[in-house]
Design a protein around this motif. Structure first.
Motif, PDB file in Angstrom:
ATOM      1  N   ASN A   1      46.647  45.842  44.155  1.00 40.14           N
ATOM      2  CA  ASN A   1      45.766  45.143  45.090  1.00 40.14           C
ATOM      3  C   ASN A   1      44.349  45.245  44.533  1.00 40.14           C
TER       4      ASN A   1
ATOM      5  N   PRO B   1      40.387  42.846  43.643  1.00 34.80           N
ATOM      6  CA  PRO B   1      39.576  41.643  43.892  1.00 34.80           C
ATOM      7  C   PRO B   1      39.536  40.734  42.670  1.00 34.80           C
TER       8      PRO B   1
ATOM      9  N   GLU C   1      34.179  37.540  46.274  1.00 40.78           N
ATOM     10  CA  GLU C   1      35.421  38.142  45.820  1.00 40.78           C
ATOM     11  C   GLU C   1      36.531  37.900  46.860  1.00 40.78           C
TER      12      GLU C   1
ATOM     13  N   ASN D   1      40.793  38.740  47.644  1.00 45.60           N
ATOM     14  CA  ASN D   1      41.799  39.753  47.338  1.00 45.60           C
ATOM     15  C   ASN D   1      43.044  39.128  46.723  1.00 45.60           C
TER      16      ASN D   1
ATOM     17  N   LYS E   1      47.111  40.355  45.337  1.00 41.05           N
ATOM     18  CA  LYS E   1      48.099  41.434  45.344  1.00 41.05           C
ATOM     19  C   LYS E   1      49.369  40.922  44.691  1.00 41.05           C
TER      20      LYS E   1
ATOM     21  N   GLN F   1      42.544  38.597  36.483  1.00 43.00           N
ATOM     22  CA  GLN F   1      41.151  38.353  36.878  1.00 43.00           C
ATOM     23  C   GLN F   1      40.492  37.349  35.930  1.00 43.00           C
TER      24      GLN F   1
ATOM     25  N   PHE G   1      48.487  37.036  50.519  1.00 41.96           N
ATOM     26  CA  PHE G   1      47.234  37.363  49.830  1.00 41.96           C
ATOM     27  C   PHE G   1      46.111  36.391  50.178  1.00 41.96           C
TER      28      PHE G   1
END
Length: 807
Positions: free
Chosen positions: A192, A194, A203, A205, A207, A241, A289
């Motif tokens: 989990n 950002p 940002e 989230n 997961k 990311q 999410f």
């Protein structure tokens, strides 16, 4: 116990003493080597001083058991530059071919004149073959991606080298970690963390979890990175990311992740993982999410807005609003709907729309009057204003219902309804008709009643109801009540009032035209005629039943005994021009009966006794006709009713009965005298036999019995077949009696005509036959006949022939 070494089943170094014990065979051979000269000796030298002889027992493949299986531990392929290596498991199977000096070849090849065992010498050679090939033929970078082929080539090389020293070698080379069953799929636990997206600077989230399997041709890399599996979770997070920041928009992230992002993201991650010898076998982003990021979808919003109208007061605008999020591209700029919504930072979307709805409506109503709101209120314009506000935050107005809660507006949407029951006067004022009224309709264009709407105090529904009532009154004012009742089947009797034109249709047409002219309304009219107290009375009186009445009187013109007259009457309806009279008096059956009795009694009293004591049908019919002529117009005048007297009858008085007995006795005496005359003549004796009084009595008795049965049956329903048979028998008996008496009378005329003329004085209106029948009936013991009128048989025949009424 002697030590056992790994290669003993193929070649074993033994002592001279042990060698003397062994005799060569097809599967074993003793080989002697001169250690100094490294030559094979066929036999031991006689003088061995100065010689060092080594003895080897070599076992060949003639015995299948002469095979050695073993493995070498700790062998690896190294990448010195990068300080890494790959462990290789080495498993082998070795044997010596039989015959042709193979045993000597093997022994000489494995003799190194050292203290090492033959097995150690062999494994040393095997390892040297492998390393020699690796150093010259295998590049580590190529081995990581093509290890299967290179291990296969390495195996072939070692086998060939073993063949050069006379050994059959079977070799299996494999990656050491793969052989240990430790090189399996790896699960990355839930992570989990950002992420940033390419069009949204906040940002969000993310997961996920994943299963990583060994990549195709990536086993070596997986082995090399086996001790770094824990780092893969961090590597994947950073890679995700990086990818989302470069390639994912907020809309795709929240609504199109599976369609637009997942596949390419997995491909990107696999490129990262290939250097680790891994690939994504299962990628599992959490289903929730992006839930908190998505645009809310509110249920239908209901909100009432209050607005003050000058000169009227507060009006409530009732609103139902349905909105739909449009997270995708809306078309007027590059921003997606969800991006607009997220940037608007709205905490409560329903509250936001209520505020915008109230502001929009109040701005629209600011300078509208009461009538303007009724006639010009434009929900589509409000929708246009509000839709612009909605699109600024990524929403669209799917449906809006905005209606001022003003009663006249419902005339256009819900319409009007007039439901009531009302009584109305007719052409005859005191006779009222009751109608059930159901009128429904709409006024599509309120401009047609603008003059009415200018006054807020006017209740259009009440005005419509009044117009309906007035329209009905105008039509019914010229309608005969009986004509309406006859058309609707509300009166039981059939009359002459019905016309071809439907009165209800005429009323409905009048209502429809009136509402259209006055209000511009379209309407549907249902009218139902309802019962009234007057209708119930009419139907009770005209139900078809006969009603009895009696009149007891004494003749006033000449002395005589009291006479009881019994009669029947029917009420047939209300006279055409007498409905007012009927409605005013509302007579009962007893009222009508009493009036008939009161009017007929004085009239009967003025009649002579002979008239009242009628002897024939003609006389009775005359009385009945006179009674109708007297009573019918009086009842019509007094009660407005049409009646008819259906029957009259008077039972015999005592005096009349006695007269009949005397008359019969006289006639019987004449018959007796006639019989005496007849006996003197043979012809008269024949008449005597035919005219037997006993025969007359027997026929008369049977006739009376038949008539009694007919009277009994007349009070019962059914039995029509039996009645017919009895009536036929009655007719036969009368014919027989008539013929018998007539024949006898003709034959006895010459004998007793004078005596009969002096003794018998019959009524001028009565036949001899019927008089004789009554007199004969009177002679029957304990017999009496009582008169009773029946509705179906009481009417008198129309023939002018005199008929005696049997009592």
């Amino acid at each position: 116990m002697p030590q056992v070494y790994i290669l003993d089943n193929v070649i074993m170094k033994i002592s001279e003493a042990d060698a003397s014990k062994h005799i060569s065979s097809s599967s074993k051979k003793l080989v002697m080597i001169d250690a100094k000269t490294r030559k094979i000796l066929d036999k031991k030298p006689r003088f061995s001083f100065g010689h060092q002889i080594e003895f080897f027992l070599v076992s060949n493949e003639n015995d299948p058991r002469n095979v050695v299986k073993s493995n070498i531990l700790g062998f690896s392929i190294e990448d010195f530059t990068n300080d890494r290596n790959i462990g290789i498991s080495v498993n082998y199977e070795v044997s010596c071919p039989a015959g042709q000096g193979k045993e000597e070849e093997v022994a000489l090849a494995l003799f190194d004149n050292s203290a090492e065992t033959v097995g150690v010498v062999f494994e040393g050679k095997l390892i040297s073959w492998l390393k020699e090939y690796i150093s010259s033929k295998i590049k580590f970078s190529e081995f990581t991606t093509n290890y299967s082929q290179q291990l296969s080539d390495l195996q072939i090389y070692a086998v060939n080298e073993a063949r050069k020293i006379g050994l059959n070698l079977r070799l299996r080379l494999a990656l050491e970690l793969d052989e240990s069953d430790k090189l399996t799929s790896f699960s990355v636990p839930w992570s989990n963390f950002p992420v940033l997206l390419n069009d949204f600077e906040e940002e969000v989230n993310f997961k996920f979890s994943a299963n990583l399997s060994i990549a195709d041709k990536g086993k070596v890399n997986a082995i090399l990175n086996y001790n770094q599996l824990g780092r893969l979770q961090s590597i994947l997070q950073k890679s995700i990311q990086s990818y989302l920041r470069e390639n994912a928009s907020l809309y795709n992230f929240c609504y199109k992740f599976e369609e637009s992002i997942r596949k390419d993201l997995v491909s990107y991650l696999n490129q990262i993982l290939i250097s680790h010898g891994r690939r994504i076998e299962g990628f599992f982003p959490s289903p929730d999410f992006a839930i908190n990021l998505r645009m809310p979808e509110p249920e239908s919003i209901q909100y009432d807005v209050q607005h003050e109208i000058p000169g009227y007061g507060v009006v409530v605008i009732k609103n139902i609003l349905e909105v739909e999020p449009k997270p995708e591209f809306l078309g007027d700029d590059s921003q997606t709907g969800i991006l607009r919504y997220r940037r608007a930072r709205i905490e409560d979307i329903e509250k936001w729309f209520k505020a915008k709805l109230e502001k929009t409506i109040k701005r629209y109503l600011f300078d509208l009057s009461y009538v303007d709101i009724l006639l010009k209120y434009d929900s589509e314009l409000i929708k246009t204003y509000l839709d612009k506000e909605a699109k600024s935050i990524g929403y669209e107005i799917r449906l809006i219902s905005t209606v001022p809660d003003l009663k006249p507006l419902k005339l256009r949407t819900e319409g009007f309804k007039v439901e009531l029951s009302e009584t109305f006067s007719t052409k005859q004022n005191s006779v009222r008709i009751k109608l059930g009224i159901d009128v429904r309709g709409k006024i599509e264009n309120l401009e047609s009643i603008k003059d009415i709407l200018n006054d807020p105090q006017n209740d259009v529904n009440n005005l419509i109801a009044k117009e309906v009532i007035d329209s009905i009154k105008r039509v019914l004012h010229s309608v005969e009540p009986a004509e309406f009742y006859a058309q609707e089947g509300l009166i039981a009797y059939v009359d002459e009032y019905s016309s071809e034109e439907s009165i209800k249709n005429k009323i409905a047409e009048a209502i429809e035209n009136s509402l259209k002219d006055r209000f511009g309304a379209s309407s549907k009219i249902i009218l139902q005629a309802l019962n009234t107290e007057l209708l119930d009375l009419i139907n009770e009186l005209t139900s078809g039943a006969d009603h009895n009445f009696e009149i007891l009187l004494a003749p006033s013109r000449d002395p005589g005994e009291k006479i009881l007259f019994m009669g029947l009457f029917q009420i047939n309806g209300v006279a055409k021009n007498q409905w007012d009279t009927f409605a005013t008096r509302k007579p009962t059956i007893e009222d009508v009966k009493k009036s008939i009795q009161d009017w007929l009694r004085p009239w009967f009293s003025t009649l002579s006794t002979s008239t009242l004591n009628y002897q024939t049908t003609k006389g009775l019919r005359k009385l009945l006709e006179d009674a109708n002529d007297l009573a019918v117009p009086k009842i019509m005048q007094k009660y407005g009713l049409i009646i008819s007297i259906e029957g009259l009858e008077a039972p015999d008085t005592k005096l009349k009965a006695a007269q009949r007995v005397l008359q019969l006795a006289s006639e019987m005496k004449i018959l007796d005298e006639a019989n005496e005359q007849i006996q003197n003549d043979s012809q008269l004796r024949e008449i005597e036999r035919g005219m037997s009084l006993n025969d007359i009595k027997h026929l008369n008795q049977e006739l009376e019995s038949v008539r009694q049965l007919l009277r009994d049956l007349s009070t019962q329903t059914g039995g029509e077949e039996r009645k017919k048979k009895l009536m036929d028998r009655e007719s036969e008996l009368k014919t027989q009696l008539s013929n018998l008496i007539e024949n006898n009378r003709k034959k006895s005329d010459n004998i007793a005509s004078r005596q009969m003329q002096r003794s018998i004085q019959p009524s001028t209106e009565e036949s001899d036959f019927d008089a004789l029948i009554r007199d004969s009936r009177a002679l029957l013991p304990e017999e009496s006949v009582k008169f009773g009128l029946k509705p179906s048989n009481s009417s008198l025949p129309d023939s002018d022939d005199d008929q005696v009424i049997d009592v």
